[in-house]
Design an enzyme around this catalytic site. Structure first.
Site, mmCIF file in Angstrom:
data_model
loop_
_atom_site.group_PDB
_atom_site.id
_atom_site.type_symbol
_atom_site.label_atom_id
_atom_site.label_comp_id
_atom_site.label_asym_id
_atom_site.label_seq_id
_atom_site.Cartn_x
_atom_site.Cartn_y
_atom_site.Cartn_z
ATOM 1 N N HIS A 160 0.590 -12.154 1.425
ATOM 2 C CA HIS A 160 -0.400 -11.368 0.726
ATOM 3 C C HIS A 160 -0.565 -11.866 -1.003
ATOM 4 O O HIS A 160 0.502 -11.901 -1.567
ATOM 5 C CB HIS A 160 0.218 -10.011 0.606
ATOM 6 C CG HIS A 160 -0.667 -8.727 0.282
ATOM 7 N ND1 HIS A 160 -0.357 -7.405 0.038
ATOM 8 C CD2 HIS A 160 -2.006 -8.958 -0.058
ATOM 9 C CE1 HIS A 160 -1.315 -6.783 -0.150
ATOM 10 N NE2 HIS A 160 -2.344 -7.274 -0.313
ATOM 11 N N TYR A 172 0.801 -1.243 0.110
ATOM 12 C CA TYR A 172 0.025 0.026 0.045
ATOM 13 C C TYR A 172 0.981 1.319 -0.079
ATOM 14 O O TYR A 172 1.406 1.672 0.934
ATOM 15 C CB TYR A 172 -0.790 -0.091 1.140
ATOM 16 C CG TYR A 172 -1.654 -1.187 1.335
ATOM 17 C CD1 TYR A 172 -2.155 -1.891 0.144
ATOM 18 C CD2 TYR A 172 -2.368 -1.339 2.602
ATOM 19 C CE1 TYR A 172 -2.888 -3.115 0.481
ATOM 20 C CE2 TYR A 172 -3.167 -2.584 2.734
ATOM 21 C CZ TYR A 172 -3.536 -3.436 1.427
ATOM 22 O OH TYR A 172 -4.498 -4.570 1.683
#
Length: 337
Positions: free
Chosen positions: A146, A61
């Protein structure tokens, strides 16, 4: 310090208590558009004020920007009062040759680093160490693999093994995986020693496919489920369905839009907003421990908490289930016992 009582919590099998509503920090990593440091700080402060104690981020992010901003915003908060999760699998590697351009993966940040897939033991350890530094903490309460969609072999072996090692050392608490699909998450639950999964977009009013595979097995194995992307990229985020809104990061098919409109009509008849139903829907299943939504501003936090707190009559869920618009997770869980 924290300034208000926590929202209701649900526990993982290791005893970690997670608030039923979590703060998704992708947007403070400049997802799709720039957000200021000040606005990010206010959003996190507002979350604490409104009782949110679970904060989720990732190196992906904003190429570390989200983790850094979240860490700075939480630095005066008692560490034991909050639950922090981040993710592994994408290492950030210096990339001076691209520093003069913007990231090409959805975040408005300079591409001074690049993401490199790495589910090796060394990669996992380096990723966690870097996340701890950016967050300014000595441990992660949850570490997720992830998006390992194309990396099952490595993620399910060296990746999980490395996280188990870090869990045994106390560097991370619970371990798991986070993905936009339920099938591989189900295999992680079936084959590995994980504590929690984050399923994005597959346990929503419009796509409850995780009810068929992931949720029953997670409940059986005592693995917690965190539901994310409950608005399906925007189609469920407004009281009135916007036919131009995205569904799963792209243009919404007409059949999906029509179903969203029908669900919104049912909500309206019961005096409930569509986004409130979208947030509370996954929490009807006993395996779900939290719903995480992206929050960019203090106003966004306040409106999200209001949706979470909204009173929803049982008759709404009954009608959605009876009409086939959305299966009731509570009824499905009861029938599987």
């Amino acid at each position: 310090m924290t300034s208000s009582p926590a929202l209701p919590t649900r526990a993982l099998r290791n005893g970690t208590e997670i608030t039923e509503l979590g703060f998704g920090a992708a947007q403070i990593g400049n997802l799709f558009r720039e957000t200021t440091e000040e606005a990010s700080q206010r959003a996190v402060s507002s979350a604490l004020d409104d009782g949110i104690r679970y904060f989720d981020t990732a190196p992906h992010y904003g190429l570390g920007l989200s983790e850094g901003r979240l860490g700075r915003a939480l630095h005066v908060t008692a560490r034991d009062a909050i639950v922090l999760s981040s993710k592994v699998g994408r290492l950030l590697v210096d990339s001076p040759e691209t520093a003069d351009r913007l990231d090409d993966d959805g975040f408005v940040v300079p591409a001074a680093t690049r993401r490199v897939w790495d589910f090796s033991r060394d990669g996992i350890h380096r990723s966690v160490e870097a996340s701890l530094a950016r967050l300014g903490t000595d441990r992660l309460d949850i570490a997720y693999l992830h998006d390992p969609d194309d990396h099952w072999d490595a993620a399910s072996t060296t990746g999980v093994d490395a996280l188990i090692e870090l869990r045994d050392q106390g560097v991370v608490g619970a371990i798991g995986a986070g993905m936009n699909q339920s099938a591989m998450l189900t295999e992680f639950v079936r084959r590995t020693d994980i504590d929690v999964v984050m399923v994005a977009g597959r346990f929503t009013l419009l796509d409850a496919s995780a009810l068929d595979d992931l949720l029953p097995l997670a409940a059986e194995r005592g693995v917690g489920v965190v539901a994310a992307a409950v608005y399906n990229s925007g189609l469920l985020s407004s009281e009135t369905v916007d036919r131009a809104a995205h569904f799963d990061y792209g243009a919404a098919p007409e059949a999906v839009i029509d179903r969203a409109v029908r669900i919104a009509d049912v909500c309206e008849r019961h005096g409930v907003s569509l986004p409130a139903a979208a947030i509370q829907y996954p929490l009807r299943h006993p395996a779900v421990v939290s719903v995480v939504t992206g929050m960019r501003t203090a106003d966004h936090v306040s409106s999200t908490v209001a949706r979470y707190r909204a009173e929803i009559p049982a008759a709404l869920w009954d009608e959605l289930d009876a009409t086939g618009l959305a299966p009731d997770p509570a009824r499905r869980a009861d029938n599987s016992v």
